[in-house]
Write a protein that holds these residues in place. Structure first.
Motif, PDB file in Angstrom:
ATOM      1  N   GLY A 181       0.840  -1.189   0.000  1.00 22.90           N
ATOM      2  CA  GLY A 181       0.000   0.000   0.000  1.00 22.90           C
ATOM      3  C   GLY A 181       0.876   1.240   0.000  1.00 22.90           C
ATOM      4  N   LEU A 182       0.679   2.124   0.971  1.00 23.30           N
ATOM      5  CA  LEU A 182       1.485   3.332   1.092  1.00 23.30           C
ATOM      6  C   LEU A 182       2.792   2.984   1.794  1.00 23.30           C
ATOM      7  N   VAL A 183       3.872   2.992   1.043  1.00 26.16           N
ATOM      8  CA  VAL A 183       5.165   2.550   1.554  1.00 26.16           C
ATOM      9  C   VAL A 183       6.037   3.743   1.906  1.00 26.16           C
ATOM     10  N   ALA A 184       6.630   3.713   3.071  1.00 28.88           N
ATOM     11  CA  ALA A 184       7.516   4.793   3.506  1.00 28.88           C
ATOM     12  C   ALA A 184       8.706   4.901   2.557  1.00 28.88           C
ATOM     13  N   GLY A 185       9.053   6.134   2.197  1.00 26.93           N
ATOM     14  CA  GLY A 185      10.225   6.319   1.351  1.00 26.93           C
ATOM     15  C   GLY A 185      10.046   7.449   0.357  1.00 26.93           C
ATOM     16  N   ASP A 186      11.128   7.767  -0.351  1.00 22.42           N
ATOM     17  CA  ASP A 186      11.136   8.892  -1.282  1.00 22.42           C
ATOM     18  C   ASP A 186      10.169   8.689  -2.441  1.00 22.42           C
ATOM     19  N   ARG A 187      10.032   7.452  -2.900  1.00 22.58           N
ATOM     20  CA  ARG A 187       9.167   7.224  -4.061  1.00 22.58           C
ATOM     21  C   ARG A 187       7.709   7.570  -3.743  1.00 22.58           C
ATOM     22  N   GLN A 188       7.246   7.141  -2.561  1.00 18.45           N
ATOM     23  CA  GLN A 188       5.868   7.454  -2.177  1.00 18.45           C
ATOM     24  C   GLN A 188       5.680   8.959  -1.994  1.00 18.45           C
ATOM     25  N   ARG A 189       6.681   9.602  -1.440  1.00 15.48           N
ATOM     26  CA  ARG A 189       6.584  11.050  -1.261  1.00 15.48           C
ATOM     27  C   ARG A 189       6.476  11.748  -2.614  1.00 15.48           C
ATOM     28  N   ARG A 190       7.264  11.298  -3.590  1.00 20.60           N
ATOM     29  CA  ARG A 190       7.207  11.922  -4.915  1.00 20.60           C
ATOM     30  C   ARG A 190       5.833  11.735  -5.559  1.00 20.60           C
ATOM     31  N   VAL A 191       5.243  10.562  -5.356  1.00 19.21           N
ATOM     32  CA  VAL A 191       3.913  10.303  -5.909  1.00 19.21           C
ATOM     33  C   VAL A 191       2.895  11.252  -5.299  1.00 19.21           C
ATOM     34  N   LEU A 192       2.932  11.397  -3.976  1.00 14.56           N
ATOM     35  CA  LEU A 192       1.982  12.281  -3.302  1.00 14.56           C
ATOM     36  C   LEU A 192       2.225  13.744  -3.659  1.00 14.56           C
ATOM     37  N   GLU A 193       3.481  14.112  -3.832  1.00 17.52           N
ATOM     38  CA  GLU A 193       3.795  15.487  -4.223  1.00 17.52           C
ATOM     39  C   GLU A 193       3.246  15.786  -5.618  1.00 17.52           C
ATOM     40  N   ALA A 194       3.403  14.836  -6.542  1.00 13.94           N
ATOM     41  CA  ALA A 194       2.899  15.036  -7.895  1.00 13.94           C
ATOM     42  C   ALA A 194       1.383  15.187  -7.888  1.00 13.94           C
ATOM     43  N   LYS A 195       0.727  14.386  -7.057  1.00 18.06           N
ATOM     44  CA  LYS A 195      -0.731  14.475  -6.987  1.00 18.06           C
ATOM     45  C   LYS A 195      -1.160  15.789  -6.327  1.00 18.06           C
ATOM     46  N   SER A 196      -0.406  16.236  -5.326  1.00 21.24           N
ATOM     47  CA  SER A 196      -0.710  17.517  -4.674  1.00 21.24           C
ATOM     48  C   SER A 196      -0.674  18.649  -5.683  1.00 21.24           C
ATOM     49  N   GLN A 197       0.364  18.657  -6.518  1.00 19.20           N
ATOM     50  CA  GLN A 197       0.492  19.703  -7.520  1.00 19.20           C
ATOM     51  C   GLN A 197      -0.642  19.629  -8.526  1.00 19.20           C
ATOM     52  N   ARG A 198      -0.998  18.406  -8.906  1.00 18.07           N
ATOM     53  CA  ARG A 198      -2.072  18.226  -9.874  1.00 18.07           C
ATOM     54  C   ARG A 198      -3.413  18.733  -9.328  1.00 18.07           C
ATOM     55  N   LEU A 199      -3.638  18.516  -8.035  1.00 22.14           N
ATOM     56  CA  LEU A 199      -4.907  18.896  -7.411  1.00 22.14           C
ATOM     57  C   LEU A 199      -4.896  20.305  -6.847  1.00 22.14           C
ATOM     58  N   GLY A 200      -3.732  20.931  -6.797  1.00 25.81           N
ATOM     59  CA  GLY A 200      -3.635  22.279  -6.262  1.00 25.81           C
ATOM     60  C   GLY A 200      -3.848  22.332  -4.763  1.00 25.81           C
ATOM     61  N   GLN A 201      -3.335  21.345  -4.034  1.00 22.53           N
ATOM     62  CA  GLN A 201      -3.470  21.330  -2.584  1.00 22.53           C
ATOM     63  C   GLN A 201      -2.129  21.001  -1.951  1.00 22.53           C
TER      64      GLN A 201
END
Length: 254
Positions: free
Chosen positions: A180-200
């Motif tokens: 699922g949600l795995v600790a580490g840089d890769r998961q952070r990058r995924v969430l960051e990309a989605k944050s930018q996409r959603l504007g949050q």
């Protein structure tokens, strides 16, 4: 607990860092003989106590050469861990470039075919053979704005179940691991990309992701490695064809 993996011959793709490194180190700690490949030269330089090679798993010829050389050097193969994967593009399906789709499927799905086809003969000669394919929870529930990744990970499960049926009579078991949600840089990058996409904010996106998880904490690479050790050991000898979630009971990838 002695899992009886001393001398077990293991190949781990993308094994120089992250989840793959945790899996490789866990096998080595049990006395296994481990070979890893990766495309990250800096990460490969940190690998100790294991054979390591730079290989692009999407390059079929390079994979074939790596597999043949590794199996010969280890004197056989008992476990293949197909861990290599990329996050792929984030966006609506209408906005995703075809190259992004192709690259994601090549690394996350086709690479597993590239390695497995070269491993089967050696695995048939093992007395305790297993294939462990890294999928994702996205391969069970889907993932909005990550359609190439989800499609590839669903494909991994179909590939795994087909291998279990085909290779079981030869004493080879195959299972898929769904983090699922795995600790580490890769998961952070995924969430960051989605944050930018959603504007949050990142924190808003992270909270949204965990709102669908019963155990609200990141999965660690070590937890995934522990599951791999069990499945590769003789204790896991009757577990095959399974899609095993390690996700804290995640119901949806938001």
């Amino acid at each position: 607990m002695d899992l009886g993996l001393k001398g077990h011959r293991v190949i781990v793709t993308a094994g120089a860092s992250g989840i793959g490194r945790a899996i490789a180190d866990a096998f080595r700690s049990e006395g296994a003989v481990v070979t890893v490949c990766d495309v990250d030269e800096a990460a490969l330089a940190t690998v100790e106590g294991m054979a390591a090679a730079k290989v692009d798993v999407a390059d079929r010829d390079a994979v074939a050469a790596f597999m043949a050389q590794s199996i010969e050097a280890m004197g056989g193969l008992d476990c293949l861990v197909n861990n290599a994967g990329i996050a792929g593009p984030t966006g609506g399906v209408e906005d995703i470039a075809p190259d992004g789709w192709d690259d994601t499927l090549a690394v996350c799905l086709t690479s597993q075919f590239n390695t497995t086809r070269c491993a089967v003969d050696a695995l048939k000669a093992s007395g305790n053979a297993s294939i462990l394919n890294l999928s994702s929870l996205a391969g069970r529930v889907g993932f909005a704005m990550r359609s190439p990744y989800a499609a590839a990970k669903w494909g991994v499960i179909g590939f795994t179940k087909s291998l279990a049926l085909e290779l079981g009579p030869h004493g080879i078991r195959a299972n898929a691991i769904l983090p699922g949600l795995v600790a580490g840089d890769r998961q952070r990058r995924v969430l960051e990309a989605k944050s930018q996409r959603l504007g949050q904010t990142f924190e808003e996106t992270e909270a949204q992701a965990f709102s669908h998880v019963s155990i609200k904490e990141y999965v660690t690479p070590q937890q995934i490695a522990d599951q791999c050790l069990f499945l590769a050991s003789y204790r896991g000898r009757t577990t095959s064809g399974q899609a095993i979630s390690i996700c804290g009971d995640t119901q949806k990838l938001a």
